[in-house]
Design a protein around this motif. Structure first.
Motif, PDB file in Angstrom:
ATOM      1  N   UNK A   1     -32.130  31.327 -57.310  1.00  0.00           N
ATOM      2  CA  UNK A   1     -31.562  30.441 -58.322  1.00  0.00           C
ATOM      3  C   UNK A   1     -32.524  30.179 -59.469  1.00  0.00           C
ATOM      4  N   UNK A   2     -31.974  30.119 -60.660  1.00  0.00           N
ATOM      5  CA  UNK A   2     -32.744  29.738 -61.842  1.00  0.00           C
ATOM      6  C   UNK A   2     -32.547  28.225 -62.022  1.00  0.00           C
ATOM      7  N   UNK A   3     -33.659  27.476 -61.938  1.00  0.00           N
ATOM      8  CA  UNK A   3     -33.612  26.020 -61.911  1.00  0.00           C
ATOM      9  C   UNK A   3     -34.268  25.430 -63.160  1.00  0.00           C
ATOM     10  N   UNK A   4     -33.649  24.381 -63.703  1.00  0.00           N
ATOM     11  CA  UNK A   4     -34.255  23.640 -64.801  1.00  0.00           C
ATOM     12  C   UNK A   4     -34.543  22.219 -64.340  1.00  0.00           C
ATOM     13  N   UNK A   5     -35.777  21.794 -64.536  1.00  0.00           N
ATOM     14  CA  UNK A   5     -36.191  20.410 -64.318  1.00  0.00           C
ATOM     15  C   UNK A   5     -36.171  19.748 -65.694  1.00  0.00           C
ATOM     16  N   UNK A   6     -35.083  19.049 -66.000  1.00  0.00           N
ATOM     17  CA  UNK A   6     -34.898  18.426 -67.316  1.00  0.00           C
ATOM     18  C   UNK A   6     -35.571  17.062 -67.331  1.00  0.00           C
ATOM     19  N   UNK A   7     -36.514  16.882 -68.242  1.00  0.00           N
ATOM     20  CA  UNK A   7     -37.336  15.679 -68.235  1.00  0.00           C
ATOM     21  C   UNK A   7     -38.384  15.801 -67.142  1.00  0.00           C
ATOM     22  N   UNK A   8     -39.066  16.934 -67.128  1.00  0.00           N
ATOM     23  CA  UNK A   8     -39.955  17.292 -66.008  1.00  0.00           C
ATOM     24  C   UNK A   8     -41.166  16.373 -65.849  1.00  0.00           C
ATOM     25  N   UNK A   9     -41.525  15.640 -66.890  1.00  0.00           N
ATOM     26  CA  UNK A   9     -42.672  14.738 -66.773  1.00  0.00           C
ATOM     27  C   UNK A   9     -43.911  15.461 -66.292  1.00  0.00           C
TER      28      UNK A   9
END
Length: 167
Positions: free
Chosen positions: A14-22
């Protein structure tokens, strides 16, 4: 428990995005649990530098404002989009949910947390229902008033899917 068994079984693909990864705490956890294609975005360039130091991310993008339209190169790129802790401190408004929808592939999953006060202040439930009526997303599950940040306050935990184009 909120994510399907199918997602867990496919996690390495899976291609994952951590939005607001800090600082990258979510990326570190994802990597530890077998996810390998992890990208992150954050408004703060300083946070992106800290996330970079974790070694969990393939791509990191700073100066990314989820209150505005996402860059075209991010549209429909992610199988799983996670946003933890951002819908809480006036960092974004409810319309940032549309940003998450736009970067998630049709058939993809969006996981996010919202502080209770945020939901009340910005009518998050009303906004997601508008997007749902337009066919942009569908609510899969929601856990209401669960402990947040070690129990210091309560949050709602949401799981959405972006409908396939032919649905």
């Amino acid at each position: 428990e909120l994510v399907s068994k199918q997602v867990i079984e496919r996690r390495s693909d899976l291609k994952v995005l951590d939005a607001g990864c800090g600082t990258g705490l979510i990326g570190v956890k994802l990597k530890k649990h077998g996810f390998s294609h992890i990208n992150g975005v954050d408004f703060s360039q300083e946070m992106v530098k800290l996330a970079y130091e974790t070694g969990a991310y393939q791509i990191l993008i700073g100066s990314c404002d989820l209150n505005k339209k996402p860059p075209l190169f991010l549209h429909h790129q992610y199988d799983l989009t996670i946003c933890c802790g951002l819908f809480s401190f006036d960092l974004v408004k409810s319309n940032a949910l549309k940003w998450l929808v736009q970067v998630t592939k049709p058939g993809g999953i969006i996981l996010l947390s919202t502080r209770v006060l945020f939901c009340q202040t910005y009518n998050f439930e009303g906004y997601y229902k508008e997007l749902e009526e337009l066919g942009h997303l569908r609510l899969i599950d929601c856990r209401i008033n669960k402990p947040y940040l070690g129990g210091e306050s309560d949050a709602h935990y949401w799981v959405f899917t972006v409908p396939l184009l032919d649905q």
